[in-house]
Design a protein around this motif. Structure first.
Motif, PDB file in Angstrom:
ATOM      1  N   ALA A  33       0.834  -1.203   0.000  1.00  0.00           N
ATOM      2  CA  ALA A  33       0.000   0.000   0.000  1.00  0.00           C
ATOM      3  C   ALA A  33       0.866   1.251   0.000  1.00  0.00           C
ATOM      4  CB  ALA A  33      -0.928  -0.005   1.216  1.00  0.00           C
ATOM      5  N   ARG A  34       1.900   1.267   0.827  1.00  0.00           N
ATOM      6  CA  ARG A  34       2.820   2.412   0.843  1.00  0.00           C
ATOM      7  C   ARG A  34       3.455   2.624  -0.524  1.00  0.00           C
ATOM      8  NH1 ARG A  34       4.821   0.284   6.045  1.00  0.00           N
ATOM      9  NH2 ARG A  34       3.975   1.619   7.648  1.00  0.00           N
ATOM     10  N   ASP A  35       3.949   1.543  -1.116  1.00  0.00           N
ATOM     11  CA  ASP A  35       4.591   1.645  -2.434  1.00  0.00           C
ATOM     12  C   ASP A  35       3.625   2.173  -3.483  1.00  0.00           C
ATOM     13  OD1 ASP A  35       6.979   0.717  -1.397  1.00  0.00           O
ATOM     14  OD2 ASP A  35       6.699  -1.340  -2.130  1.00  0.00           O
ATOM     15  N   LYS A  46     -11.972   9.407   1.494  1.00  0.00           N
ATOM     16  CA  LYS A  46     -12.897   9.124   2.598  1.00  0.00           C
ATOM     17  C   LYS A  46     -12.236   8.304   3.702  1.00  0.00           C
ATOM     18  CE  LYS A  46     -16.881   9.580  -0.280  1.00  0.00           C
ATOM     19  NZ  LYS A  46     -17.807   8.952  -1.145  1.00  0.00           N
ATOM     20  N   CYS A  47     -11.529   7.248   3.342  1.00  0.00           N
ATOM     21  CA  CYS A  47     -10.942   6.395   4.380  1.00  0.00           C
ATOM     22  C   CYS A  47      -9.475   6.725   4.670  1.00  0.00           C
ATOM     23  CB  CYS A  47     -11.115   4.920   4.040  1.00  0.00           C
ATOM     24  SG  CYS A  47     -10.352   4.369   2.503  1.00  0.00           S
ATOM     25  N   ARG A  48      -8.828   7.546   3.851  1.00  0.00           N
ATOM     26  CA  ARG A  48      -7.494   8.110   4.064  1.00  0.00           C
ATOM     27  C   ARG A  48      -6.404   7.103   4.449  1.00  0.00           C
ATOM     28  NH1 ARG A  48      -7.291  13.594   3.403  1.00  0.00           N
ATOM     29  NH2 ARG A  48      -5.183  12.865   3.000  1.00  0.00           N
ATOM     30  N   PRO A  49      -6.118   6.132   3.594  1.00  0.00           N
ATOM     31  CA  PRO A  49      -5.040   5.188   3.910  1.00  0.00           C
ATOM     32  C   PRO A  49      -3.680   5.871   4.019  1.00  0.00           C
ATOM     33  CG  PRO A  49      -5.697   4.955   1.623  1.00  0.00           C
ATOM     34  CD  PRO A  49      -6.686   5.883   2.267  1.00  0.00           C
ATOM     35  N   ASP A  50      -3.498   6.979   3.319  1.00  0.00           N
ATOM     36  CA  ASP A  50      -2.224   7.699   3.398  1.00  0.00           C
ATOM     37  C   ASP A  50      -1.972   8.215   4.812  1.00  0.00           C
ATOM     38  OD1 ASP A  50      -4.399   9.417   3.066  1.00  0.00           O
ATOM     39  OD2 ASP A  50      -3.376  10.738   1.666  1.00  0.00           O
ATOM     40  N   ALA A  51      -3.010   8.657   5.498  1.00  0.00           N
ATOM     41  CA  ALA A  51      -2.874   9.121   6.878  1.00  0.00           C
ATOM     42  C   ALA A  51      -2.565   7.959   7.809  1.00  0.00           C
ATOM     43  CB  ALA A  51      -4.140   9.840   7.334  1.00  0.00           C
ATOM     44  N   ARG A  52      -3.250   6.858   7.626  1.00  0.00           N
ATOM     45  CA  ARG A  52      -3.021   5.681   8.491  1.00  0.00           C
ATOM     46  C   ARG A  52      -1.626   5.107   8.310  1.00  0.00           C
ATOM     47  NH1 ARG A  52      -8.268   1.831   8.884  1.00  0.00           N
ATOM     48  NH2 ARG A  52      -9.615   3.308   9.956  1.00  0.00           N
ATOM     49  N   LEU A  53      -1.086   5.241   7.112  1.00  0.00           N
ATOM     50  CA  LEU A  53       0.255   4.715   6.843  1.00  0.00           C
ATOM     51  C   LEU A  53       1.355   5.714   7.163  1.00  0.00           C
ATOM     52  CD1 LEU A  53      -0.539   2.968   3.450  1.00  0.00           C
ATOM     53  CD2 LEU A  53      -0.017   1.827   5.634  1.00  0.00           C
ATOM     54  N   GLY A  54       0.975   6.902   7.618  1.00  0.00           N
ATOM     55  CA  GLY A  54       1.952   7.911   7.987  1.00  0.00           C
ATOM     56  C   GLY A  54       2.645   8.561   6.795  1.00  0.00           C
ATOM     57  N   LEU A  55       1.944   8.662   5.663  1.00  0.00           N
ATOM     58  CA  LEU A  55       2.541   9.202   4.444  1.00  0.00           C
ATOM     59  C   LEU A  55       2.190  10.655   4.170  1.00  0.00           C
ATOM     60  CD1 LEU A  55       2.059   6.124   2.111  1.00  0.00           C
ATOM     61  CD2 LEU A  55       4.143   6.853   3.263  1.00  0.00           C
ATOM     62  N   LEU A  56       1.430  11.273   5.032  1.00  0.00           N
ATOM     63  CA  LEU A  56       1.073  12.678   4.806  1.00  0.00           C
ATOM     64  C   LEU A  56       2.236  13.571   5.207  1.00  0.00           C
ATOM     65  CD1 LEU A  56      -2.602  12.822   6.069  1.00  0.00           C
ATOM     66  CD2 LEU A  56      -1.773  12.745   3.732  1.00  0.00           C
ATOM     67  N   GLU A  57       2.422  14.618   4.454  1.00  0.00           N
ATOM     68  CA  GLU A  57       3.510  15.548   4.759  1.00  0.00           C
ATOM     69  C   GLU A  57       3.002  16.700   5.600  1.00  0.00           C
ATOM     70  OE1 GLU A  57       5.197  16.712   1.039  1.00  0.00           O
ATOM     71  OE2 GLU A  57       5.717  14.669   0.551  1.00  0.00           O
TER      72      GLU A  57
END
Length: 57
Positions: A33-35, A46-57
């Motif tokens: 998912a990160r890749d 809506k579900c924001r996987p980027d936030a859960r994976l710590g990928l937001l800047e």
């Protein structure tokens, strides 16, 4: 991961909970998912996987 209608391209990443599961979804590990997000597969707004994976800047 949500596949496109051709089932070969990825069109969005989801967290896997709270979203309507369908035939176009496939499971992914956290690393996959990160890749995918790093390679410009859009994260669901809506579900924001980027936030859960710590990928937001």
């Amino acid at each position: 991961m949500e596949r496109g209608l051709g089932r070969t391209s990825l069109v969005a990443m989801h967290t896997g909970d709270g979203w309507d599961p369908g035939k176009l979804l496939m499971l992914a590990t956290r690393e996959q998912a990160r890749d995918a997000i790093r390679q410009q597969v859009p994260a669901c707004s809506k579900c924001r996987p980027d936030a859960r994976l710590g990928l937001l800047e």
